[in-house]
Scaffold this motif. Structure first.
Motif, PDB file in Angstrom:
ATOM      1  N   GLN A 187       8.416   4.618 -13.770  1.00 26.14           N
ATOM      2  CA  GLN A 187       8.475   3.750 -12.592  1.00 26.14           C
ATOM      3  C   GLN A 187       7.979   4.477 -11.342  1.00 26.14           C
ATOM      4  N   HIS A 188       8.241   5.767 -11.238  1.00 20.61           N
ATOM      5  CA  HIS A 188       7.800   6.532 -10.066  1.00 20.61           C
ATOM      6  C   HIS A 188       6.281   6.653 -10.012  1.00 20.61           C
ATOM      7  N   THR A 189       5.637   6.594 -11.158  1.00 20.48           N
ATOM      8  CA  THR A 189       4.178   6.613 -11.203  1.00 20.48           C
ATOM      9  C   THR A 189       3.630   5.345 -10.547  1.00 20.48           C
ATOM     10  N   VAL A 190       4.239   4.204 -10.861  1.00 18.82           N
ATOM     11  CA  VAL A 190       3.821   2.934 -10.265  1.00 18.82           C
ATOM     12  C   VAL A 190       4.125   2.943  -8.766  1.00 18.82           C
ATOM     13  N   LEU A 191       5.283   3.452  -8.394  1.00 20.99           N
ATOM     14  CA  LEU A 191       5.627   3.537  -6.973  1.00 20.99           C
ATOM     15  C   LEU A 191       4.636   4.420  -6.221  1.00 20.99           C
ATOM     16  N   HIS A 192       4.190   5.496  -6.848  1.00 19.62           N
ATOM     17  CA  HIS A 192       3.188   6.380  -6.238  1.00 19.62           C
ATOM     18  C   HIS A 192       1.896   5.595  -5.999  1.00 19.62           C
ATOM     19  N   ALA A 193       1.494   4.788  -6.986  1.00 21.04           N
ATOM     20  CA  ALA A 193       0.294   3.958  -6.827  1.00 21.04           C
ATOM     21  C   ALA A 193       0.478   2.972  -5.679  1.00 21.04           C
ATOM     22  N   TYR A 194       1.632   2.323  -5.633  1.00 29.92           N
ATOM     23  CA  TYR A 194       1.908   1.365  -4.564  1.00 29.92           C
ATOM     24  C   TYR A 194       1.898   2.062  -3.201  1.00 29.92           C
ATOM     25  N   GLN A 195       2.440   3.261  -3.117  1.00 28.35           N
ATOM     26  CA  GLN A 195       2.447   3.993  -1.851  1.00 28.35           C
ATOM     27  C   GLN A 195       1.033   4.364  -1.426  1.00 28.35           C
ATOM     28  N   ARG A 196       0.204   4.737  -2.390  1.00 25.11           N
ATOM     29  CA  ARG A 196      -1.187   5.054  -2.073  1.00 25.11           C
ATOM     30  C   ARG A 196      -1.891   3.818  -1.509  1.00 25.11           C
ATOM     31  N   LEU A 197      -1.681   2.669  -2.134  1.00 25.83           N
ATOM     32  CA  LEU A 197      -2.296   1.433  -1.652  1.00 25.83           C
ATOM     33  C   LEU A 197      -1.746   1.050  -0.279  1.00 25.83           C
ATOM     34  N   ARG A 198      -0.469   1.331  -0.043  1.00 29.16           N
ATOM     35  CA  ARG A 198       0.116   1.095   1.281  1.00 29.16           C
ATOM     36  C   ARG A 198      -0.559   1.996   2.311  1.00 29.16           C
ATOM     37  N   ASP A 199      -0.755   3.255   1.954  1.00 26.80           N
ATOM     38  CA  ASP A 199      -1.399   4.197   2.870  1.00 26.80           C
ATOM     39  C   ASP A 199      -2.840   3.785   3.189  1.00 26.80           C
ATOM     40  N   GLU A 200      -3.482   3.095   2.247  1.00 29.52           N
ATOM     41  CA  GLU A 200      -4.845   2.602   2.461  1.00 29.52           C
ATOM     42  C   GLU A 200      -4.848   1.298   3.256  1.00 29.52           C
ATOM     43  N   GLY A 201      -3.663   0.733   3.504  1.00 27.28           N
ATOM     44  CA  GLY A 201      -3.556  -0.515   4.251  1.00 27.28           C
ATOM     45  C   GLY A 201      -3.800  -1.756   3.412  1.00 27.28           C
ATOM     46  N   LEU A 202      -3.766  -1.607   2.083  1.00 27.08           N
ATOM     47  CA  LEU A 202      -4.049  -2.739   1.210  1.00 27.08           C
ATOM     48  C   LEU A 202      -2.812  -3.542   0.850  1.00 27.08           C
ATOM     49  N   ILE A 203      -1.640  -2.895   0.853  1.00 27.94           N
ATOM     50  CA  ILE A 203      -0.408  -3.626   0.548  1.00 27.94           C
ATOM     51  C   ILE A 203       0.657  -3.267   1.569  1.00 27.94           C
ATOM     52  N   ASP A 204       1.619  -4.158   1.691  1.00 22.98           N
ATOM     53  CA  ASP A 204       2.808  -3.919   2.504  1.00 22.98           C
ATOM     54  C   ASP A 204       3.965  -3.729   1.539  1.00 22.98           C
ATOM     55  N   LEU A 205       4.782  -2.727   1.790  1.00 30.64           N
ATOM     56  CA  LEU A 205       5.988  -2.481   0.994  1.00 30.64           C
ATOM     57  C   LEU A 205       7.191  -2.716   1.893  1.00 30.64           C
ATOM     58  N   ARG A 206       8.038  -3.656   1.482  1.00 25.06           N
ATOM     59  CA  ARG A 206       9.243  -3.929   2.265  1.00 25.06           C
ATOM     60  C   ARG A 206      10.421  -4.057   1.319  1.00 25.06           C
ATOM     61  N   ARG A 207      11.500  -3.408   1.708  1.00 25.15           N
ATOM     62  CA  ARG A 207      12.722  -3.485   0.908  1.00 25.15           C
ATOM     63  C   ARG A 207      13.169  -4.934   0.787  1.00 25.15           C
ATOM     64  N   GLY A 208      13.456  -5.344  -0.427  1.00 22.74           N
ATOM     65  CA  GLY A 208      13.904  -6.704  -0.678  1.00 22.74           C
ATOM     66  C   GLY A 208      12.772  -7.705  -0.824  1.00 22.74           C
ATOM     67  N   ARG A 209      11.595  -7.345  -0.356  1.00 19.93           N
ATOM     68  CA  ARG A 209      10.447  -8.247  -0.435  1.00 19.93           C
ATOM     69  C   ARG A 209       9.436  -7.751  -1.460  1.00 19.93           C
ATOM     70  N   GLY A 210       9.465  -6.470  -1.727  1.00 26.49           N
ATOM     71  CA  GLY A 210       8.556  -5.888  -2.714  1.00 26.49           C
ATOM     72  C   GLY A 210       7.198  -5.572  -2.143  1.00 26.49           C
ATOM     73  N   ALA A 211       6.230  -5.487  -3.028  1.00 25.91           N
ATOM     74  CA  ALA A 211       4.853  -5.160  -2.655  1.00 25.91           C
ATOM     75  C   ALA A 211       4.049  -6.447  -2.515  1.00 25.91           C
ATOM     76  N   VAL A 212       3.400  -6.583  -1.356  1.00 24.30           N
ATOM     77  CA  VAL A 212       2.629  -7.782  -1.042  1.00 24.30           C
ATOM     78  C   VAL A 212       1.253  -7.358  -0.552  1.00 24.30           C
ATOM     79  N   ILE A 213       0.226  -8.067  -0.989  1.00 24.39           N
ATOM     80  CA  ILE A 213      -1.129  -7.766  -0.530  1.00 24.39           C
ATOM     81  C   ILE A 213      -1.188  -8.023   0.979  1.00 24.39           C
ATOM     82  N   ALA A 214      -1.657  -7.032   1.713  1.00 21.62           N
ATOM     83  CA  ALA A 214      -1.701  -7.090   3.171  1.00 21.62           C
ATOM     84  C   ALA A 214      -2.860  -7.956   3.664  1.00 21.62           C
ATOM     85  N   ALA A 215      -2.688  -8.509   4.846  1.00 20.24           N
ATOM     86  CA  ALA A 215      -3.746  -9.317   5.458  1.00 20.24           C
ATOM     87  C   ALA A 215      -5.009  -8.490   5.674  1.00 20.24           C
TER      88      ALA A 215
END
Length: 132
Positions: free
Chosen positions: A50-78
């Motif tokens: 699971q931490h591998t997937v979270l690392h991927a999600y964090q990388r995409l967040r750092d690129e500005g492609l997704i938003d990560l919010r507690r309780g809301r999960g990962a969402v494709i960013a505007a």
């Protein structure tokens, strides 16, 4: 969304997961506001940590492609919206370069040199050497 990873690849698994999601954004399969599956579900489906997937999600967040919010999960960013259009422009550029006989390596070099030119935000006066 279909994620695939190659456990035998030298490329890190988190990078493969991020690249797969990035490709779906570029292809228009994922649009701003779309929710990504919980990391736990992706990890279970791919049989990875699971931490591998979270690392991927964090990388995409750092690129500005997704938003990560507690309780809301990962969402494709505007901010990901222009990427599908950019991917089309890149496809046109690659096709034109191929038609002109320009190799992929040469095209990559041209793009890289243009990127370098754009990252220098100094004015022409600031670029000139100042003699004492």
């Amino acid at each position: 969304m279909l994620l695939r990873v190659d456990a035998d690849s030298a490329r890190p698994l988190y990078d493969q997961v991020a690249a797969s999601i990035r490709a779906d954004i570029l292809a228009g399969a994922l649009a701003p506001g779309d929710r990504l599956p919980p990391a736990r579900d992706v990890a279970g489906a791919l049989e990875i940590n699971q931490h591998t997937v979270l690392h991927a999600y964090q990388r995409l967040r750092d690129e500005g492609l997704i938003d990560l919010r507690r309780g809301r999960g990962a969402v494709i960013a505007a901010s990901a919206a222009p990427l599908a259009e950019l991917a089309h422009d890149i496809d046109v550029l690659v096709r034109k370069a191929a038609a002109l006989g320009v190799s992929a390596e040469t095209l990559a070099g041209i793009v890289h040199s243009h990127r370098g030119d754009r990252t220098d935000h100094r004015t022409p006066e600031e670029n000139q050497e100042v003699s004492p």
